[in-house]
Design a protein around this motif. Structure first.
Motif: not given
Ligand code: TNX
Length: 754
Positions: A74, A130, A133, A135-136, A517, A521
Motif C-alpha cells: 500500500s 489488493s 499484490n 494494488t491497494f 480473491q 491476488a
C-alpha cells in the motif's frame, strides 16, 4: 424486480452513510485456518500515515514482516509509535497468540516470534486482498475490531514437494513456502533425490551433478498407457548449495523448517547411475525415465555408507532441521537377495532376512545422524524388520504403520494416501488434467482426523501432526502444481491447526469462497470446487430418487433429464427427482444471470438390481467405503480411470462375499462386474470370481488384467432371486510387480444386472 429494489435500497443506504462519514470497507473475519476463538467488536481501526508500530525485540521478525507487508502492498508507511504493538507474553503457548484490534490500535501478544507471526497472518486476512499484490491505493486500511485467541492443534503442520520427478524454480519454491506460512504451516519436506533425478549439489561427488541430475527423456502420458512412449528431451537440473541456503533462510524467516529427504536404500537409481559401485551389481544403469518402483537400491557396503555419510555431512551443513528424512520406502529386495556380500552380511550380523537388513541399514544411518545431534524420520517401511531406536515414522500406507509406531512409543507424522496425497485426482470431471490416479476431493481432505481411532489418548500424543504430499510424476509445471495443491492445502491447514470440534465443511467452503480473491491476488492457480454439484441415488421401498446438492448458499441448481445442457431457463431443482428408467441428469449451479462452475453429468443405468437388498461379508476399508454396499447397485458406475470416488469400494487384502436379494425371482440375462486395476497404487483386480445363483454356480477366470479397468459381462440367462459373488483378493503382490510384498487392494464398483 424484487432484487433490483433491494439493490436500489442498499445503494441508497450506503450513500446515506457516505454523507455522514467516508465509506469504510471492513473485512469480516473469514480466516483460514479457523482460529480457536474470535470475538467481534462493533468498531474498527484505521492504519494510515500517522500509525506507529513498536515491538519487543523478541518479536522483531513478525513485526517487520507486518511492516513490510503493509508498506510494500500500500502507499502507507508506518512510523515508530504505539498504535500497533507486539508484546511478549510468556503465558501463551509457543505457537499461540492473542490479537486484539480496537478503535485505539492493534496489539499482538505471543511468547515467541513464531506465535506473533501467526497473529500477523490472521491480521493479514483482515486486510483487503489488493495489499497482497501492491494494488491497494487508498490512504487508510480499515480493520475490523476483533479479539482472536488462537493456538494450533498439532505441532507438525507440513507440506511436501517432490522436485526429483519434476523440478521447480527457486522463486516458485519461495512462493510455495510463502503459502505454507500464510496458512500457519511450519514444515516443508523437500524430497530432493529419487530414481529420476538427484537435485541437491554435493560438492564431494560431482557426478551427482553431471550424471544423476539429468535423465535422457521422460515418459509421456500415463504409466498405464501401453506401450510406453517418451518425449526424447533431456530433463533435469539441481539446486546449488547457495540456492539451498537461500531457500532454507527464506523459510526460516517465515518460521518454516525445511526437512531435506535423501532417499535410501531404495529410490536410488539416479545416484547409482553416476556411481555404479553403490549398487549391488556394478552394472551401469541410467537415470530413470519413467515412474514406479525400481530394483536398483544401495548395496549395504562400506562404499555406500561412506558415500551416504559424506552426502549427509554436506546436507547437515545446509539444513539446521532437527529431522533428516532418510526415505526408506519402496525398496525391493531382489538385488540384496542375489548379492553375495548382502547375504554374507545377513549371516554375519545374525539378521533374519532382507527386511532386517533394511532395518540394519537405516539403524546405521540413524546412529550416524544421532551422533551429529539429529533425528531421523522415514516412510513407514522403516518399521519392517524392526524400527531404528529413535526414528519418527511418516505413515503413508494407510494408518497401520502409525498405530504400530505410536504404540511402541515412536513419534508419527500422518500422510496416508487416502487423505494426504495431493497428486491424486480431486474432481470427478473426466476432463480433469492427467493425474497419477486415486481420488481425493477437498471434502475428504477436510474430514481427515490425524489421530487414528485405534490410539488411546496417551498414545495419540505421539502423533505430531500431518502433511500433504505432492509427488510430481504427472505435475510438470508450476501452474499445474498450484492447481493440485490448492485448495487442498487450505483444507489441510485447518486439519492440523483448528480444533476438531470447530470444523465444519460448509463453513470452510464459505470462507474458501472469500479466500479465492486472496489466491487470485497472489497469482495462485487454484482448482475451483465452489460450484460443484453432488448427486446421490436414494432408494426407498423399491422406489428410486435422485438428489442434488451444492455447497454455496444463495444459488440455484438447474437441471435437465434429456441429455441437453442446462441453461438459465432449465428447471430449478426443488426436491429429489423420481427415477423410473435409465436417464442422464445434467445439472449446474446458477446465479440470477448465468451458470457458475461446470456442468455435472450423471448417467443412471436403471438395471434389475437397482434398489435391491445387498450385503457384503466384510466392511470396506474405512478410507474407501464410498456410499456403502448400496452404492454397488445404485445404477451409477464410478470413474473408469480412478478409484476412490464414492461409487468405488476398497478392500485391503481381504476376500469378499457379496449377496444380492432381488426381492422376487427375475430373469437375469447378464451380470457385469467392474474392478479397478491401478497397479501403481497396489490395486489388483481379482484373478477369478465365482457367481452363485439360486442353484447354479459359474466360475470366471480372468486373464487380461493389463487394463486399468477390468469390466466383465457374464451370460447367465437364468431365473433367480438371489445372486452371490465370491471375490477372492489377488493376494500378496509378487516380486517384480508394483507394490511387491504388500497386500493387494480389491476395488469394485457397480454390479450391473440385466
Ligand atoms: C509412492 S509415498 C511413493 C512415491 C510416489 C507416490 C505417488 C512414497 C513414500 N513413495 O515414490 O511418487 O507413491 O503417489
Amino acid at each position: 424486480m424484487h432484487i433490483k429494489k433491494l439493490i436500489a435500497l442498499f445503494i441508497l443506504s450506503l450513500s446515506l452513510v457516505n454523507c455522514k462519514e467516508k465509506s469504510v470497507q471492513i473485512i469480516k473475519p473469514q480466516i483460514i485456518p479457523l482460529p480457536d476463538a474470535v470475538e467481534l467488536m462493533d468498531s474498527f481501526f484505521s492504519i494510515d500515515e500517522s500509525t506507529g508500530i513498536t515491538y519487543d525485540d523478541n518479536l522483531k521478525v513478525s513485526a517487520l514482516f507486518l511492516k513490510d507487508f503493509i508498506e510494500s502492498g500500500s502507499p502507507i508507511h508506518l512510523k515508530e509509535g504505539n498504535d500497533i504493538q507486539f508484546k511478549l507474553d510468556d503465558n501463551l503457548k509457543p505457537e499461540g497468540y492473542v490479537l486484539t484490534v480496537s478503535k485505539e490500535g492493534i496489539t499482538i501478544k505471543a511468547s515467541t516470534d513464531q506465535g506473533a507471526f501467526y497473529a500477523v497472518q490472521t491480521l493479514r486476512q483482515l486486510m483487503p486482498v489488493s495489499i497482497e499484490n501492491g494494488t491497494f491505493s487508498e490512504d487508510e486500511i480499515n480493520i475490523q475490531a476483533v479479539t482472536v485467541k488462537d493456538q494450533p492443534q498439532f505441532k507438525y503442520r507440513g507440506m511436501h514437494l517432490d522436485v526429483a520427478r519434476h523440478m521447480f524454480s527457486v522463486d516458485f519454491i519461495k512462493k510455495y513456502i510463502d503459502a505454507l506460512s500464510m496458512l500457519k504451516m511450519n514444515t516443508f519436506h523437500w524430497h530432493l533425490t529419487d530414481d529420476q533425478g538427484w537435485r541437491i549439489e554435493i560438492k564431494k561427488y560431482p557426478k551427482l551433478q553431471e550424471v544423476s541430475a539429468y535423465r535422457d527423456e521422460t515418459l509421456v502420458g500415463h504409466y498405464s498407457d501401453q506401450p510406453h512412449q517418451f518425449d526424447g528431451k533431456r530433463y533435469g537440473g539441481y539446486y546449488t548449495q547457495e540456492e539451498v541456503k537461500e531457500i532454507v533462510q527464506y523459510a526460516k524467516a517465515r518460521f518454516v523448517t525445511v526437512i531435506p529427504e535423501i532417499e535410501m536404500p531404495g529410490h536410488a537409481q539416479a545416484a547409482i547411475a553416476a556411481y555404479p559401485e553403490l549398487g549391488c551389481t556394478d552394472e551401469p544403469v541410467e537415470v530413470a525415465k519413467k515412474w514406479g518402483v525400481f530394483e536398483e537400491i544401495y548395496c549395504p557396503n562400506q562404499k555406500t555408507f561412506a558415500f551416504l555419510e559424506d552426502v549427509l555431512d554436506e546436507v547437515l551443513e545446509l539444513f539446521p532441521s532437527k529431522y533428516i528424512h532418510v526415505g526408506g520406502d519402496e525398496a525391493p529386495k531382489t538385488r540384496w537377495k542375489n548379492c553375495v556380500h548382502c547375504q554374507g552380511l545377513i549371516k554375519k550380523e545374525g539378521l533374519k532376512d532382507e527386511h532386517h537388513l533394511q532395518s540394519y541399514f537405516i539403524t546405521k544411518m540413524e546412529a550416524y545422524l544421532n551422533s551429529k545431534g539429529r533425528q531421523i524420520i522415514g516412510w513407514d517401511e522403516i518399521l519392517e524388520g524392526g524400527l531404528a531406536p529413535n526414528a519418527t515414522v511418516m505413515s503413508w500406507r494407510g494408518t497401520n504403520g502409525a498405530v504400530e509406531a505410536a504404540k511402541s512409543g515412536h513419534n508419527v507424522v500422518m500422510t496416508p494416501t487416502s487423505h494426504c496425497y495431493f497428486d491424486y485426482y480431486q474432481s470427478e470431471n473426466e476432463d480433469a488434467p492427467l493425474a497419477i490416479g486415486g481420488f481425493l476431493p477437498l471434502e475428504k481432505v477436510y474430514g481427515f482426523n490425524p489421530i487414528p481411532e485405534e490410539l488411546t489418548t496417551e498414545e495419540s500424543k505421539y502423533v505430531l501432526g500431518a502433511q500433504g504430499n505432492i509427488w510430481t510424476e504427472y505435475i510438470p509445471t508450476e501452474k499445474h502444481l498450484e492447481y493440485m495443491a490448492f485448495p487442498r492445502m487450505l483444507a489441510l491447514s485447518e486439519v492440523v491447526w483448528s480444533k476438531l470440534k470447530h470444523k465444519d465443511y460448509k463453513d470452510f467452503v464459505s470462507r474458501l469462497e472469500n479466500f479465492h480473491q486472496r489466491l487470485d491476488a497472489l497469482d495462485i492457480n487454484y482448482a475451483n470446487h465452489l460450484y460443484e454439484i453432488e448427486g446421490d441415488l436414494i432408494s426407498d421401498e423399491g422406489k428410486s430418487y435422485y438428489e442434488l446438492k451444492t455447497l454455496t448458499e444463495g444459488k440455484s441448481i438447474r437441471y435437465t433429464l434429456d441429455g441437453s445442457e442446462p441453461t438459465i431457463n432449465s428447471k430449478v431443482y426443488e426436491s429429489k427427482i423420481p427415477i423410473t428408467e435409465s436417464s442422464t441428469i445434467k445439472a449446474a449451479v446458477f446465479n440470477e444471470e448465468k451458470q457458475l462452475g461446470e456442468t455435472f453429468t450423471q448417467h443412471i443405468n436403471y438395471h434389475k438390481a437397482v434398489g435391491a437388498k445387498i450385503t457384503i461379508d466384510k466392511q470396506p476399508h474405512k478410507a474407501y467405503s464410498g456410499s456403502g454396499a448400496e452404492g454397488l447397485i445404485n445404477g451409477i458406475s464410478g470413474s473408469d480411470s480412478r478409484y476412490g470416488d464414492k461409487e468405488w469400494l476398497g478392500f485391503w487384502g481381504e476376500d469378499i462375499l457379496i449377496e444380492i436379494d432381488l426381492g422376487k425371482e427375475k430373469i437375469v440375462n447378464t451380470i457385469e462386474t467392474r474392478f479397478h486395476n491401478g497397479q501403481g497404487q497396489w490395486i489388483y483386480s481379482p484373478k477369478e470370481i465365482k457367481i452363485i445363483l439360486d442353484e447354479k454356480e459359474f466360475d470366471y477366470v480372468f486373464w487380461d488384467i493389463g487394463d486399468l479397468l477390468l469390466k466383465k459381462e457374464y451370460e447367465i440367462n437364468t431365473k433367480t432371486r438371489y445372486i452371490k459373488l465370491v471375490i477372492p483378493n489377488y493376494g500378496t503382490i509378487p516380486e517384480g510387480k508394483q507394490g511387491a510384498g504388500n497386500k493387494a487392494w480389491t476395488f469394485i464398483d457397480e454390479i450391473i444386472v440385466n
